[in-house]
Design a protein around this motif. Structure first.
Motif, mmCIF file in Angstrom:
data_model
loop_
_atom_site.group_PDB
_atom_site.id
_atom_site.type_symbol
_atom_site.label_atom_id
_atom_site.label_comp_id
_atom_site.label_asym_id
_atom_site.label_seq_id
_atom_site.Cartn_x
_atom_site.Cartn_y
_atom_site.Cartn_z
ATOM 1 N N MET A 46 0.805 -1.345 -0.309
ATOM 2 C CA MET A 46 -0.177 -0.357 0.179
ATOM 3 C C MET A 46 0.744 0.951 0.696
ATOM 4 S SD MET A 46 -2.875 1.012 2.523
ATOM 5 C CE MET A 46 -2.095 2.061 3.525
ATOM 6 N N VAL A 47 1.791 1.568 0.657
ATOM 7 C CA VAL A 47 2.653 2.670 1.043
ATOM 8 C C VAL A 47 3.833 2.296 -0.100
ATOM 9 C CG1 VAL A 47 4.895 3.391 2.236
ATOM 10 C CG2 VAL A 47 2.866 2.049 3.411
ATOM 11 N N ALA A 48 3.809 1.467 -1.541
ATOM 12 C CA ALA A 48 4.665 1.457 -2.134
ATOM 13 C C ALA A 48 4.022 2.162 -3.592
ATOM 14 C CB ALA A 48 4.856 0.069 -3.174
ATOM 15 N N LEU A 49 2.304 1.734 -3.211
ATOM 16 C CA LEU A 49 1.525 2.215 -4.660
ATOM 17 C C LEU A 49 0.387 3.395 -4.089
ATOM 18 C CD1 LEU A 49 -0.655 1.744 -6.538
ATOM 19 C CD2 LEU A 49 -2.898 1.875 -4.512
ATOM 20 N N HIS A 50 0.785 4.171 -2.576
ATOM 21 C CA HIS A 50 1.068 5.999 -2.867
ATOM 22 C C HIS A 50 2.442 6.525 -3.311
ATOM 23 C CE1 HIS A 50 -3.622 5.428 -1.282
ATOM 24 N NE2 HIS A 50 -2.506 4.420 -1.000
#
Length: 167
Positions: A46-50
């Motif tokens: 999720m952090v990588a996506l954002h």
């Protein structure tokens, strides 16, 4: 004219970084009170996506005109985001942390939706690229976001149910 797009990207970047600071503080406090993190394995994705979403916008959007309609929609979502943060106070975090015995929040936007923050994020992921005239970017990241939110919401609902918080 590059400054409107740079100003908007700077605002969003600083906002997200500030939220990470708040989230870390709140997560630590919740864990210290006996909270339990659930499904941490999806969090790095999720952090990588954002991060990829913001970095990609920094690569593509500077110098592009800011479309007023989508900018106003995005800013409206920011007001809703503040409503969520103000409602959850110290229970707001970017991780799934269950505090057994704590009542489910049912005030503010939670009167209307079970997961208003996720609804806002869905809107943000789409509208910010649209504000820069990047519809394909909006669709691609919306699909990736939908996939991670499917995992996250399923994990969060299961954790809430197992903690006997949901009715």
């Amino acid at each position: 004219m590059m400054w409107p797009s740079i100003a908007l990207l700077t605002f969003v970047t600083l906002q997200r970084l500030g939220e990470l600071v708040i989230a870390r503080r709140n997560t630590a406090a919740l864990l210290a009170r006996g909270g339990r993190e659930v499904a941490p394995e999806h969090y790095p994705v999720m952090v990588a996506l954002h991060a990829a979403w913001i970095i990609g916008l920094w690569l593509l959007a500077p110098g592009r005109p800011v479309q007023l309609f989508w900018f106003l929609v995005f800013m409206g979502l920011q007001a809703l985001r503040l409503w969520v943060l103000a409602t959850l106070k110290d229970r707001w975090t970017t991780r799934i942390v269950i505090l057994r015995g704590a009542p489910l929040v049912s005030s503010g936007p939670y009167r209307f939706l079970r997961h208003p923050n996720y609804a806002i994020v869905i809107g943000e992921i789409a509208t910010l690229p649209l504000a820069f005239g990047l519809p394909v970017y909006a669709v691609v990241f919306s699909l990736f976001n939908a996939a991670i939110l499917h995992v996250r919401i399923k994990a969060e609902n299961a954790a809430l149910e197992s903690a006997m918080i949901l009715k």
